[in-house]
Design a protein around this motif. Sequence first.
Motif: not given
Length: 293
Positions: A11, A13, A35, A37, A39, A44, A46, A53, A56, A69, A71
């Motif tokens: 994804h 962002w 940013c 992401e 999944r 998750r 990031i 962010l 998100l 999550a 990061m």
Amino acid sequence: MSDSNAQFTIHFWGVRGSIPCPGAETVRYGGNTSCIEMRVNGERLIFDGGTGLRELGQCLLDEGQPIQASMFFTHSHWDHIQGFPFFVPAFLPSNQFEVYGVISPNGATIEQRLNDQMLHPNFPVPLQIMQAQLKFCDISVGETVAIGDINIINALLNHPGEAVGYRVEWNGIAAAYITDTEHFPDRLDENVLYLAQNADVMIYDCTYTDAEYHSESSSKVGWGHSTWQEAVKLAKAANVKKLVVFHHDPLHDDDFMDDIGRKTAAEFPNSIVAREGMVLDLAEFKALELASR
């Protein structure tokens, strides 16, 4: 978070570099900085904390609590961390985040660098006001982080002050996130090839065109970024299945990005220009690939 056992989605962002550039001329591709992401199998992940962010974070709040999550930061230049102080889920005690980053050349950890940007006079409240469970994890260049059966590999990139790129592997699927790197004039970067080899998707720093990079009046050589033309060379050499043009220059408006998309696709047909809100389903790509064999 999805309960799917066969999920690998990306994804987008924030897709810009250098500085946010909201406005009428960037509305189709977006103006937020880096940013993304991923999944993956219920986890998750990031990557980077630019202004995307914040977007998100608002989406995560809509999904409900608690949020968990991991990061991963490529480096700590402003356009990759400036969304972190506005990441609302980090202020809520029910949430948990593991934060990964390579120690910088001056010895600063990712915790120190995120903390420093929130110190007075840069920001009104310190990092310590965040009430989520934050676990900061220092990683070495070349170290593999395992989260369940997902492997996250990193390698050093060619960028002022250093940065790393990441490769995420799970269930025979691989995605490479390679931003803030400058190509070499006489060879392909071995670290980039390592991260991108046979990847289902390579997200690559295409900040400039070759003409901009080599401009006699305003050369970008040494600025730490690459071009879509170099991305095509790397994608072909690494046998990448899909190329994603990323880290757009703030001066490149929607029409300019349309043109880059057309030119890139002419050289590497399975390519796409990253847009905010775009979602790629790698598990679906892999299933279609296997079915076509």
